[in-house]
Write an enzyme that holds these catalytic residues in place. Structure first.
Site, PDB file in Angstrom:
ATOM      1  N   ASN A 238      12.090   2.406  -0.585  1.00 60.57           N
ATOM      2  CA  ASN A 238      12.620   1.926   0.695  1.00 60.57           C
ATOM      3  C   ASN A 238      12.561   0.409   0.626  1.00 60.57           C
ATOM      4  O   ASN A 238      11.497  -0.182   0.781  1.00 60.57           O
ATOM      5  CB  ASN A 238      11.749   2.467   1.840  1.00 60.57           C
ATOM      6  CG  ASN A 238      12.094   1.828   3.177  1.00 60.57           C
ATOM      7  OD1 ASN A 238      13.142   1.191   3.315  1.00 60.57           O
ATOM      8  ND2 ASN A 238      11.224   1.991   4.156  1.00 60.57           N
TER       9      ASN A 238
ATOM     10  N   LYS B  54      13.603  -1.714   2.615  1.00 56.14           N
ATOM     11  CA  LYS B  54      13.532  -2.380   3.925  1.00 56.14           C
ATOM     12  C   LYS B  54      14.550  -3.535   3.947  1.00 56.14           C
ATOM     13  O   LYS B  54      15.580  -3.429   3.308  1.00 56.14           O
ATOM     14  CB  LYS B  54      12.093  -2.833   4.214  1.00 56.14           C
ATOM     15  CG  LYS B  54      11.092  -1.680   4.022  1.00 56.14           C
ATOM     16  CD  LYS B  54       9.764  -1.945   4.628  1.00 56.14           C
ATOM     17  CE  LYS B  54       8.864  -0.730   4.376  1.00 56.14           C
ATOM     18  NZ  LYS B  54       7.614  -0.776   5.100  1.00 56.14           N
TER      19      LYS B  54
ATOM     20  N   HIS C 211      11.935   6.108  10.614  1.00 53.26           N
ATOM     21  CA  HIS C 211      10.874   5.279  10.031  1.00 53.26           C
ATOM     22  C   HIS C 211      10.064   4.637  11.161  1.00 53.26           C
ATOM     23  O   HIS C 211      10.619   4.277  12.195  1.00 53.26           O
ATOM     24  CB  HIS C 211      11.477   4.207   9.119  1.00 53.26           C
ATOM     25  CG  HIS C 211      10.433   3.497   8.318  1.00 53.26           C
ATOM     26  ND1 HIS C 211       9.665   2.484   8.833  1.00 53.26           N
ATOM     27  CD2 HIS C 211       9.994   3.703   7.044  1.00 53.26           C
ATOM     28  CE1 HIS C 211       8.804   2.081   7.906  1.00 53.26           C
ATOM     29  NE2 HIS C 211       8.988   2.800   6.814  1.00 53.26           N
TER      30      HIS C 211
ATOM     31  N   GLU D  30       8.970   1.789  11.590  1.00 53.68           N
ATOM     32  CA  GLU D  30       9.433   0.461  12.023  1.00 53.68           C
ATOM     33  C   GLU D  30      10.600   0.593  12.997  1.00 53.68           C
ATOM     34  O   GLU D  30      10.766  -0.219  13.898  1.00 53.68           O
ATOM     35  CB  GLU D  30       9.784  -0.387  10.790  1.00 53.68           C
ATOM     36  CG  GLU D  30       8.509  -0.827  10.066  1.00 53.68           C
ATOM     37  CD  GLU D  30       8.642  -1.042   8.575  1.00 53.68           C
ATOM     38  OE1 GLU D  30       9.775  -1.166   8.068  1.00 53.68           O
ATOM     39  OE2 GLU D  30       7.585  -1.075   7.898  1.00 53.68           O
TER      40      GLU D  30
ATOM     41  N   GLU E  38       4.000   9.131   6.746  1.00 56.54           N
ATOM     42  CA  GLU E  38       3.633   7.731   6.540  1.00 56.54           C
ATOM     43  C   GLU E  38       2.721   7.266   7.675  1.00 56.54           C
ATOM     44  O   GLU E  38       3.215   6.884   8.747  1.00 56.54           O
ATOM     45  CB  GLU E  38       4.885   6.849   6.524  1.00 56.54           C
ATOM     46  CG  GLU E  38       5.855   7.177   5.421  1.00 56.54           C
ATOM     47  CD  GLU E  38       6.747   5.995   5.085  1.00 56.54           C
ATOM     48  OE1 GLU E  38       6.813   5.646   3.901  1.00 56.54           O
ATOM     49  OE2 GLU E  38       7.352   5.404   5.999  1.00 56.54           O
TER      50      GLU E  38
ATOM     51  N   GLY F 252       2.490  -1.092   4.387  1.00 54.34           N
ATOM     52  CA  GLY F 252       2.535  -2.528   4.149  1.00 54.34           C
ATOM     53  C   GLY F 252       1.190  -3.214   4.298  1.00 54.34           C
ATOM     54  O   GLY F 252       1.100  -4.443   4.312  1.00 54.34           O
TER      55      GLY F 252
ATOM     56  N   SER G  72       1.573   2.122   1.333  1.00 57.24           N
ATOM     57  CA  SER G  72       0.789   1.420   0.304  1.00 57.24           C
ATOM     58  C   SER G  72       0.586   2.245  -0.967  1.00 57.24           C
ATOM     59  O   SER G  72      -0.484   2.195  -1.580  1.00 57.24           O
ATOM     60  CB  SER G  72      -0.546   0.946   0.872  1.00 57.24           C
ATOM     61  OG  SER G  72      -0.337   0.008   1.911  1.00 57.24           O
TER      62      SER G  72
END
Ligand code: PGA
Length: 251
Positions: free
Chosen positions: A12, A14, A99, A101, A171, A177, A213
């Protein structure tokens, strides 16, 4: 527990990339993919403007590609949105939906995520449905309630046959991250819970990825867990060497 399910590692990117840098990264990934076991599916999900570039560069290779979102609408007056059918026109295989985010910064609720997953399916894409709890939710003992509700919203909108065609990524938000991956045991526990939910829907063999991560040094242990079928990789997908090492870990 069956380990016959396809192993899968999806990058991904991003909001990262530039045309020139992408050429180098994609070349390295394609050239280095040889030693990755043939049974492991590899993919990269890129920003929309790069779909044509990845199609051109990855077509004919073993690396599939996809987008990081699609609209919940089929087409129409939705300025700035991108339809699943448009993504599919570029030969894409995957569309990440839900996701964390997007849930956090764009207010995406699970019902919208379910619509997006359905749009992806009807365009012939494989939705990669993301679920995950925040640190507060984990500490409050609400992990299963939160990820269960996120998954149920999608399962309730689909037939068993449709569910069998999706990919689910667990996730934990606190691991994304941050460099602080869930332990293999923590991840397996949630994966087993999600697997039971999928089995109850008649789709026990859905590909269940872990994300948050994942690095070359923790991938082997994570991917060895009985209900972890591979990974959704953020930061480490931007470095060919790391991404390939993670792909090789998914045996
Ligand atoms: P990370 O991101 O690997 O950089 O933690 C994973 C993701 O958000 O998909």
């Amino acid at each position: 527990m069956s380990k016959q399910r396809t192993k899968r590692v999806i990058g991904n990117w991003k909001m990262h990339g530039r045309l020139a840098a992408n050429v180098a990264l994609l070349n390295e990934v394609v050239q280095g993919a040889g030693p990755v076991p043939a049974g492991t599916a590899i993919g990269v999900c890129v920003p929309f403007p790069y779909l044509a570039q990845v199609q051109q560069q990855l077509d004919g290779s073993r690396v599939a590609w996809g987008a990081q979102d699609v609209s919940a609408h089929e087409q129409g007056a939705y300025t700035g949105e991108v339809a699943a059918a448009m993504v599919a026109e570029f030969g894409a295989r995957y569309a990440i939906v839900g996701h964390s985010e997007r849930r956090a910064y764009h207010g995406e609720r699970s019902e919208v995520v379910a619509q997006k997953a359905l749009r992806a399916l009807s365009a012939g894409l494989t939705p990669v449905v993301c679920v995950g709890e925040t640190l507060d939710e984990r500490e409050a003992g609400a992990t299963e309630r939160v990820v269960g509700a996120q998954l149920d919203a999608v399962l309730d909108a689909m037939t068993a046959e449709q569910v069998a065609s999706i990919v689910v990524a667990y996730e934990p938000v606190w691991a994304i991250g941050t460099g602080k991956s869930a332990t293999a045991g923590q991840a397996q526990q949630v994966h087993a819970f999600l697997r039971a939910r999928l089995a109850a829907k008649g789709a026990p063999d859905v590909s269940l990825l872990y994300g948050g991560s994942v690095k070359p040094d923790n991938a082997v242990e994570l991917f060895a867990q009985p209900d972890i079928d591979g990974g959704l990789i953020g930061g480490a997908a931007l470095k060919a060497e790391d991404f390939l090492a993670i792909c090789r870990a998914a045996n």
